[in-house]
Design a protein around this motif. Structure first.
Motif, mmCIF file in Angstrom:
data_model
loop_
_atom_site.group_PDB
_atom_site.id
_atom_site.type_symbol
_atom_site.label_atom_id
_atom_site.label_comp_id
_atom_site.label_asym_id
_atom_site.label_seq_id
_atom_site.Cartn_x
_atom_site.Cartn_y
_atom_site.Cartn_z
ATOM 1 N N ALA A 96 0.843 -1.201 0.000
ATOM 2 C CA ALA A 96 0.000 0.000 0.000
ATOM 3 C C ALA A 96 0.874 1.245 0.000
ATOM 4 N N PHE A 97 1.929 1.222 0.828
ATOM 5 C CA PHE A 97 2.843 2.353 0.843
ATOM 6 C C PHE A 97 3.491 2.539 -0.529
ATOM 7 N N GLY A 98 3.924 1.443 -1.128
ATOM 8 C CA GLY A 98 4.602 1.513 -2.420
ATOM 9 C C GLY A 98 3.712 2.119 -3.487
ATOM 10 N N ILE A 99 2.437 1.692 -3.511
ATOM 11 C CA ILE A 99 1.515 2.227 -4.515
ATOM 12 C C ILE A 99 1.289 3.719 -4.276
ATOM 13 N N ALA A 100 1.063 4.095 -3.013
ATOM 14 C CA ALA A 100 0.812 5.509 -2.700
ATOM 15 C C ALA A 100 2.031 6.363 -3.055
ATOM 16 N N ALA A 101 3.214 5.896 -2.656
ATOM 17 C CA ALA A 101 4.420 6.689 -2.909
ATOM 18 C C ALA A 101 4.689 6.796 -4.405
ATOM 19 N N ALA A 102 4.487 5.689 -5.139
ATOM 20 C CA ALA A 102 4.747 5.717 -6.583
ATOM 21 C C ALA A 102 3.734 6.618 -7.287
ATOM 22 N N TRP A 103 2.476 6.581 -6.835
ATOM 23 C CA TRP A 103 1.444 7.457 -7.410
ATOM 24 C C TRP A 103 1.837 8.911 -7.226
ATOM 25 N N MET A 104 2.265 9.223 -6.027
ATOM 26 C CA MET A 104 2.625 10.604 -5.710
ATOM 27 C C MET A 104 3.855 11.034 -6.522
ATOM 28 N N ILE A 105 4.862 10.176 -6.571
ATOM 29 C CA ILE A 105 6.126 10.568 -7.197
ATOM 30 C C ILE A 105 6.033 10.527 -8.723
ATOM 31 N N ALA A 106 5.296 9.548 -9.273
ATOM 32 C CA ALA A 106 5.286 9.392 -10.729
ATOM 33 C C ALA A 106 4.249 10.269 -11.414
ATOM 34 N N PHE B 15 -3.657 13.306 -4.965
ATOM 35 C CA PHE B 15 -2.359 13.697 -4.422
ATOM 36 C C PHE B 15 -2.390 13.690 -2.901
ATOM 37 N N GLY B 16 -3.471 14.277 -2.351
ATOM 38 C CA GLY B 16 -3.588 14.375 -0.892
ATOM 39 C C GLY B 16 -3.569 13.016 -0.240
ATOM 40 N N LEU B 17 -4.366 12.097 -0.773
ATOM 41 C CA LEU B 17 -4.450 10.749 -0.193
ATOM 42 C C LEU B 17 -3.102 10.031 -0.288
ATOM 43 N N ALA B 18 -2.493 10.084 -1.489
ATOM 44 C CA ALA B 18 -1.215 9.390 -1.684
ATOM 45 C C ALA B 18 -0.145 9.988 -0.780
ATOM 46 N N ALA B 19 -0.104 11.326 -0.705
ATOM 47 C CA ALA B 19 0.892 11.979 0.149
ATOM 48 C C ALA B 19 0.639 11.627 1.611
ATOM 49 N N GLY B 20 -0.639 11.571 1.988
ATOM 50 C CA GLY B 20 -0.995 11.232 3.369
ATOM 51 C C GLY B 20 -0.479 9.863 3.752
ATOM 52 N N ILE B 21 -0.787 8.868 2.918
ATOM 53 C CA ILE B 21 -0.345 7.493 3.210
ATOM 54 C C ILE B 21 1.186 7.438 3.229
ATOM 55 N N THR B 22 1.812 8.055 2.209
ATOM 56 C CA THR B 22 3.271 8.001 2.094
ATOM 57 C C THR B 22 3.938 8.566 3.340
ATOM 58 N N PHE B 23 3.550 9.792 3.708
ATOM 59 C CA PHE B 23 4.250 10.436 4.824
ATOM 60 C C PHE B 23 3.912 9.794 6.163
ATOM 61 N N THR B 24 2.661 9.340 6.328
ATOM 62 C CA THR B 24 2.307 8.698 7.599
ATOM 63 C C THR B 24 3.150 7.444 7.815
ATOM 64 N N LEU B 25 3.152 6.561 6.810
ATOM 65 C CA LEU B 25 3.884 5.307 6.984
ATOM 66 C C LEU B 25 5.387 5.544 7.059
ATOM 67 N N LEU B 26 5.883 6.429 6.184
ATOM 68 C CA LEU B 26 7.328 6.711 6.182
ATOM 69 C C LEU B 26 7.756 7.229 7.553
ATOM 70 N N SER B 27 6.946 8.134 8.131
ATOM 71 C CA SER B 27 7.303 8.695 9.439
ATOM 72 C C SER B 27 7.227 7.629 10.519
ATOM 73 N N LEU B 28 6.103 6.896 10.549
ATOM 74 C CA LEU B 28 5.896 5.931 11.626
ATOM 75 C C LEU B 28 6.935 4.818 11.603
ATOM 76 N N VAL B 29 7.219 4.303 10.410
ATOM 77 C CA VAL B 29 8.059 3.100 10.335
ATOM 78 C C VAL B 29 9.540 3.448 10.314
ATOM 79 N N VAL B 30 9.899 4.535 9.605
ATOM 80 C CA VAL B 30 11.322 4.792 9.382
ATOM 81 C C VAL B 30 11.820 6.053 10.092
ATOM 82 N N LEU B 31 11.181 7.182 9.816
ATOM 83 C CA LEU B 31 11.771 8.459 10.241
ATOM 84 C C LEU B 31 11.728 8.662 11.747
ATOM 85 N N ILE B 32 10.571 8.425 12.375
ATOM 86 C CA ILE B 32 10.481 8.662 13.824
ATOM 87 C C ILE B 32 11.398 7.710 14.601
ATOM 88 N N PRO B 33 11.434 6.409 14.249
ATOM 89 C CA PRO B 33 12.400 5.541 14.955
ATOM 90 C C PRO B 33 13.851 6.010 14.820
#
Lengths: 300, 279
Positions: A96-106, B15-33
């Motif tokens: 899910a993260f991969g799809i969201a990030a790729a959608w946003m970036i691509a 864009f909003g939804l994708a950015a939301g998911i991306t930043f939430t997961l990226l922060s929770l799993v990688v950046l905050i730790p």
């Protein structure tokens, strides 16, 4: 045109003019090619094939029955279930993260895109042990957040949520890295056409984007899953290695190996190796069959 | 527009939804730790940090980890180039099997690789006893650690260089040969410069992987302090002693050295791109 082609087939051999073979300038001499192939194959046999063979031969060293029996032990069963559960949660989350990030970036242009890609790749340059340490510090009883969560009955460190988080950390970039180049290459013309024809955003994604990226997505999921099931360092740090509770398959291998239970260790290893081989086969088939729909680096 | 707003306008939705998911997961799993590690490190203070990292045991573990990872990545630079060249250019029976097998280290869990390499290369193992006959010990020595690191970082150079070799146009090599260069000279002066950026990328990826590797090394290493104890293992030992500060200091030192190395490799890459064009 070489002279010997014009000669009638019945001409005596001695009548042929000495044939000069054109030297091919864009390859190496034959002896060099043979030597390189032989050297590389020997090294690959020592590094890749013999270890793989060793796993299965050690597992079966006391017969098939002994190998199967070692998996019947309740701790082994629990480890298998825990590993499956971990992959079952971590892999879809990262997909899910991969799809969201790729959608946003691509599909969009925004500032800081290169920086975002660097951040996504970050787990590749962090040791799994350090990843486990980071999560232990954040969710352990020593931090405010960890103390709060433990007080409210949410144990992360030395528990299953920690194992899942650690697995997600180390496998985080796999799906995104696979999808970003594919979606960037596909551009957004097809999606724009669908939107112009009145499709909703969700429908456009489901009927236009998803079919275009499905094989690349599967490819990324396969790699992510292989790493998720086999992750050792990060999980070893955060799990606390509680027997029958937080022992995954790779940790079980270590435990059995250190207790000199060779057959048990290698049977578990053979099980994981078999999963790895299935993954490798599926991945190779994808590369052969759907090369045009995968990221450029897999097109042979 | 681009100069003013953070993203340029687009008819695409989500864009909003994708950015939301991306930043939430990226922060929770990688950046905050990771931030948690750095924050805890900042509390320790520089003097204490230097004192902890400066002990002989930590220094020798760091030196061992980075030195052997570098040597393994260097070996894979050569082996990886040879494998990629062979797969891209030569035809031999089993080529497709070898092509698929190169990714075996990605498919085989590190613990599996670790115990397999150890039994294989131990003094009484299938390959180890042959080397033992020549007086060479592999398992439980630095050589064993190096071997495990070569194993885990093997696919990186192959996979980055192979597609580049496949895209080289034969005309370039023909031109070089026509102008009188022999094959070796063509390879060194024409082909190698085209491969340099990909080689460096693969080298950096392999190095990063080898530096942090834990699972496959601890079985074959012997784990003697000062001798065959790698830095990630020392972090685990400190944690088992509940010496969190010690673990944090080693982890931060590893992160700092890793990033410094990747920075240098990136710099070399920029310089080589500038010299040879954007190949």
């Amino acid at each position: 045109m070489p002279a010997d082609i014009a000669l009638p087939a019945s001409a005596p051999l001695s009548a042929r003019p000495p044939r000069r073979r054109a030297r091919r300038v864009t390859t190496e001499p034959g002896w060099f090619r043979a030597a390189l192939i032989a050297t590389v194959l020997t090294l690959l046999a020592l590094l890749l094939f013999l270890p793989l063979w060793e796993v299965f031969s050690q597992a079966l060293s006391e017969g098939f029955g002994a190998a199967v029996a070692s998996l019947g032990n309740p701790d082994a069963r629990h480890a298998i279930l825990l590993t499956l559960l971990t992959a079952l949660v971590a892999v879809p989350m990262n997909a899910a993260f991969g799809i969201a990030a790729a959608w946003m970036i691509a599909k969009f242009d925004f500032r800081g895109k290169a920086f975002l890609i660097t951040l996504i790749d970050l787990p590749f340059s962090v040791s799994p042990v350090v990843a486990g340490l980071c999560l232990t510090l954040l969710f352990g009883s020593g931090s405010a957040l960890g103390a709060f969560m433990i007080a409210h009955g949410m144990q992360v460190v030395f528990a299953v949520p920690g194992i899942i988080l650690a697995t997600m950390f180390v496998t985080f970039p796999f799906v995104a890295r696979e999808l970003i180049p594919v979606m960037q290459e596909q551009g957004r013309a097809e999606e724009e056409a669908a939107l112009t024809l009145g499709a909703s955003g969700w429908r456009t994604f489901r009927t236009v984007t998803l079919p275009n990226i499905r094989w690349a997505l599967l490819y990324g999921v396969l790699l992510c899953n292989a790493r998720a099931m086999g992750e050792f360092g990060a999980v070893a740090v955060i799990s606390g290695k509680i027997r029958g509770e937080t022992i995954t398959m790779p940790l079980m291998i270590e435990m059995s190996y250190n207790e000199y239970l060779t057959v048990a260790a290698f049977t578990m290893a053979a099980l994981l190796a078999s999963l790895g081989l299935v993954m490798l086969t599926a991945k190779t088939l994808l590369e052969w069959r759907f090369a045009d729909q995968l990221a450029a680096r897999h097109r042979h | 527009m681009r100069g003013l707003s953070l993203r340029s306008p687009s008819p695409m939705p989500g864009f909003g939804l994708a950015a939301g998911i991306t930043f939430t997961l990226l922060s929770l799993v990688v950046l905050i730790p990771i931030a948690a590690l750095i924050a805890r490190g900042a509390d320790i203070g520089l003097a204490h940090f230097l004192a902890t990292v400066g002990t002989e045991r930590v220094l020798s573990a760091l030196w061992l980890s980075f030195r052997l990872a570098f040597l393994a990545a260097l070996f894979n630079l050569v082996l990886g180039l040879a494998v990629a060249w062979m797969l891209a250019r030569y035809d031999f029976p089993g080529r497709r099997l070898i092509d698929a097998a190169v990714d075996l280290p990605f498919a085989l869990p590190t613990a599996v690789a670790g115990i397999a390499l150890t039994t294989l290369y131990a003094p009484n193992g299938l390959v180890g006893h042959v080397f033992q006959g020549f007086g060479v010990r592999i398992a439980y020595t630095e050589l064993g650690i190096w071997l495990a690191l070569v194993f885990v970082s093997l696919p990186f150079v192959v996979r980055t260089v192979q597609p580049v070799i496949e895209e080289i146009e034969r005309e370039v090599e023909e031109a070089s040969a026509t102008l009188g260069a022999h094959r070796l000279r063509t390879f060194v002066r024409v082909i190698l410069p085209m491969l340099t950026p990909a080689l460096l990328t693969g080298f950096a990826l392999g190095l990063a992987r080898a530096v942090g590797e834990y699972g496959s090394v601890i079985f074959i290493a012997g784990n003697l302090p000062y001798k065959t104890e790698i830095a990630p293992l020392l972090i685990v030992i400190r944690l088992e002693e509940f010496d969190y500060e010690g673990a944090i200091c080693i982890a931060l030192a590893m992160l700092a050295i890793s990033f410094l190395m990747l920075l240098v490799i990136n710099l070399v890459q920029v310089l080589s791109r500038r010299r040879y064009g954007n190949a």
